[in-house]
Design an enzyme around this catalytic site. Structure first.
Site, PDB file in Angstrom:
ATOM      1  CB  CYS A   1      -0.984   0.007   1.161  1.00  7.82           C
ATOM      2  SG  CYS A   1      -0.292  -0.423   2.749  1.00  7.82           S
TER       3      CYS A   1
ATOM      4  CG  HIS B   1      -0.200   4.389   3.840  1.00 10.02           C
ATOM      5  ND1 HIS B   1      -0.603   4.234   5.149  1.00 10.02           N
ATOM      6  CD2 HIS B   1       0.246   3.170   3.431  1.00 10.02           C
ATOM      7  CE1 HIS B   1      -0.416   2.965   5.508  1.00 10.02           C
ATOM      8  NE2 HIS B   1       0.081   2.297   4.491  1.00 10.02           N
TER       9      HIS B   1
HETATM   10  C1  2RA Z   1       1.611  -1.094   6.162  1.00 14.27           C
HETATM   11  N1  2RA Z   1       2.261  -1.117   3.824  1.00 14.27           N
HETATM   12  O1  2RA Z   1       1.266   0.075   6.095  1.00 14.27           O
HETATM   13  C2  2RA Z   1       1.778  -1.818   4.950  1.00 14.27           C
HETATM   14  C3  2RA Z   1       1.448  -3.215   4.912  1.00 14.27           C
HETATM   15  N2  2RA Z   1       0.282  -3.455   4.115  1.00 14.27           N
HETATM   16  O2  2RA Z   1       1.819  -1.686   7.200  1.00 14.27           O
END
Ligand code: 2RA
Length: 352
Positions: A129, A256
């Site tokens: 991600c 994110h």
């Molecule tokens: C996280 N990228 O944010 C990752 C795992 N899916 O932990």
């Protein structure tokens, strides 16, 4: 007839969002079968407005399945995606088990959709991600200017960890709420939050940021940082792309963010870059800093696009842009991209 889809890991953090997404996307699927560990079997979950009973993971569960999406831990995918493939399904896997396998394409429909067909193992991988959250934007800029170097700092939401991440953050926030002296003395937050042995994070998340995402891989690097490097290279098809990432967990539930410093082969102006990003169908430019307009997780969570703001020319680096990118890590970062890949495969069934 429409193809049959299996959702493996239907009860997890990504699985839950997946069912929501499948309920809102064009209906390309016949049966949707929900599969999870034996522990969750028998639960009834809603998808496309109907209740469907979750069945336990077994080889027979894949009988008649055309496409099987996997949102499960690496070791579960490593074992079961090949089983699904051997029973005739195309596995679309969202774990880290196959992403760097040269016989498995790593697909972002905005960047390399044609690679879904290059799947000798019957497996297609969905990126991590963190990488995925910036790919739609970087893919568009790469096509226009030729990406050469990428320096990234991530601000990662706790739901990237699965359901245990938000549970822990909510518990910690509850424990620190109302104490207006916390965060003023070294160690005071650590003492105020529940015991860290029960936490999926190595340090408190409340009132804090933690520069450790994924597992420690040696030589100073965490797995998320290496994934950003390796996966960006593979998706964009730039094997020698120079990448350096620092991945940081922040007290955000979902979405994110990434501070991106991207250097291109050809000169690029902010105006042109904005136009390129504006023209990319799944990218939204939110960039009027003077008036407080830029993407933040609190504003973009629950939506599908990749948001880009704070686009500026790096003052001391030629052909280089700095920008801030946000994307919902459970949607485009995971379930949505997996669904989009699966739909590309479903399109192959049309007219059969
Ligand atoms: C996280 N990228 O944010 C990752 C795992 N899916 O932990």
């Amino acid at each position: 007839t429409k193809p049959t889809l299996a959702v493996v890991g239907a009860t997890g953090a990504v699985g839950t969002v997946m069912l929501e997404i499948l309920s809102g996307r064009p209906d390309v699927w016949g049966e949707i079968r929900l599969i999870a560990s034996a522990r969750s079997a028998g639960r009834r979950l809603r998808v496309r407005g109907e209740e469907v009973e979750v069945i336990a993971l077994s080889p027979e569960a894949f009988d008649g399945v055309d496409v099987a999406m996997f949102d499960v831990p690496d070791e579960v995918s490593a074992e079961w995606a090949p089983i699904a493939a051997s029973r005739g399904a195309v596995a679309v896997d969202n774990s880290g088990a196959f992403r760097m396998d040269p016989q498995v394409p790593l697909v972002v429909p905005e960047c390399n959709p044609e690679q879904v067909r290059e799947r000798p193992r019957g497996i297609i991988a969905n990126p991590n991600c963190t990488t995925l959250s910036m790919m739609a934007a970087l893919g568009a800029l790469h096509r226009a200017y030729g990406l050469r170097e990428l320096v990234v700092a991530s601000y990662q939401a706790v739901s990237g960890m699965g359901v245990s991440g938000p549970e822990r953050l909510y518990d910690e926030v509850e424990a620190v709420a109302g104490n207006r002296t916390l965060g003023t003395v070294a160690g005071d937050v650590r003492k105020a939050v529940p015991d860290l042995v029960d936490s999926p994070f190595p340090a408190p998340l409340a009132f804090n940021v933690v520069p450790a995402a994924g597992s420690y891989k040696g030589d100073g690097w965490f797995s998320e940082e290496l994934k950003v490097r390796n996966e960006s290279r593979k998706i964009l098809g730039i094997p020698d792309l120079k990448v350096s990432a620092t991945c940081v967990r922040v007290p955000v539930v979902t979405t994110h963010s990434l501070a991106v410093h991207a250097t291109f082969e050809r000169p690029v102006t902010v105006e042109e870059a904005r136009a390129v990003l504006d023209a990319a169908p799944t990218v939204v430019v939110l960039d009027d800093p003077e008036n407080g307009v830029f993407p933040t997780p609190a504003d973009v969570v629950g939506t599908d696009p990749t948001y880009v703001g704070r686009i500026r020319q790096a003052l001391d680096f030629p052909n280089t842009l700095d920008m801030f990118v946000c994307g919902d890590n459970l949607r485009k970062g995971a379930a949505l991209n997996t669904a989009e890949i699966a739909e590309l495969v479903a399109a192959e069934f049309q007219g059969r």
